[in-house]
Scaffold this active site. Structure first.
Site, short mmCIF file in Angstrom:
data_model
loop_
_atom_site.label_atom_id
_atom_site.label_comp_id
_atom_site.label_asym_id
_atom_site.label_seq_id
_atom_site.Cartn_x
_atom_site.Cartn_y
_atom_site.Cartn_z
CG ASP A 76 3.48 4.16 0.15
OD1 ASP A 76 3.92 4.14 -1.01
OD2 ASP A 76 3.18 5.22 0.74
CD GLU A 150 6.03 2.56 10.66
OE1 GLU A 150 5.66 1.42 10.30
OE2 GLU A 150 5.86 3.58 9.98
#
Length: 294
Positions: A76, A150
């Protein structure tokens, strides 16, 4: 008649022991007559550490590329770095997971042949995912200010907690006394935010979450808001500085600057196989609802 597709290849530069997956990927793409361009740092890594056949690959630097689809081979973290390079091009990104969990990069190496057969038949989804944009008053951020997962405001070292005064659409929300605050998209809600007790957000929900990291007060809890609302943050620290991390890319900031988080004006498009769903990924990757008693 098979379409002629062009792929931009990004990869993890720390996994030479998994180079067989890259070799297999290149064989699949060449077998379909694909055009392949590759980021210069990944090309240099493969050339130095592997025996992969790199003949005929077009090398690009930075953001100077174009393609029908971007391929991220790694975990990721690799996917997030590829997403920052794709940026506003909105080229669909397919993640091939050679890491651990692989929530974004969810195609396993043994699924590559089947997945590319589907891609060449147009049988795939390109899910649009919202991105956050970080700006500041009186300070120029050095890194790429857009985050798919984020934006985190964190204390810089092991000193005392920081104070983060948060405003929503200019209205005071809360003064967080904590180790930090994570502002997460639905895509990022299953990452860092989840690990500190944040909620899981469905990708299509049109929301973002604010989750404190180790808050000093027991009555401060995560909150979910609309993603078209504006978040403003003022930070105080005894050491007079703090960290800002955007998808893991961090830099030190001085207190006294005002940070603003808004919804970005573009999407990141994540390639998914047609039979894959968010809830299916929750069950398979995160063991959602698994009961060892059964």
């Amino acid at each position: 008649m098979q379409r002629n597709l062009r792929f931009a290849l990004f990869g993890n530069t720390y996994q030479e022991h998994k180079s067989a997956h890259v070799t297999h990927l290149l064989e699949i793409l060449r077998g379909k007559g694909a055009e392949i361009c590759i980021s210069n740092e990944f090309y240099d890594f493969l050339k130095q550490h592997t025996k992969a056949n790199l003949d005929g690959l077009e090398i690009f630097k930075g953001y100077d590329f174009n393609a029908d689809m971007a391929l991220s081979i790694g975990g990721d973290g690799t996917f997030l770095r590829a997403a920052s390079r794709v940026g506003k091009k909105e080229i669909p990104i397919l993640g091939i997971n050679t890491g651990r969990l692989g929530f974004l990069a969810d195609i396993s190496p043994d699924q590559m042949e089947e997945a590319f057969d589907e891609i060449y038949k147009g049988k795939y989804l390109a899910e649009p995912r919202r991105v956050l944009h970080l700006t500041s008053e009186g300070y120029v951020l050095k890194g790429y200010p857009y985050g798919l997962n984020e934006i985190a405001i964190l204390k810089r070292d092991s000193s005392s907690m920081i104070t983060i005064r948060a405003y929503i659409n200019s209205e005071p929300l809360c003064s967080y006394q904590a180790d930090g605050l994570i502002i997460a998209t639905p895509t990022g809600s299953t990452g860092y935010s989840l690990s500190v007790g944040g909620p899981i957000l469905v990708p299509q929900s049109g929301t973002i979450s604010l989750t404190p990291v180790a808050p000093h007060s027991l009555n401060v809890r995560p909150i979910v808001i609309r993603d078209d609302w504006e978040i403003t943050l003022d930070v105080e620290s005894r050491s007079h500085n703090f960290l800002v991390a955007v998808d893991g890319r961090s830099e030190t900031c001085r207190e006294g600057i005002r940070l603003t988080v808004r919804r970005a004006d573009y999407f990141v498009r994540i390639v998914k196989r047609c039979h894959h769903s968010f809830f299916n990924t929750l069950r398979e990757k995160m063991m959602w609802g698994a009961d060892s008693r059964l």
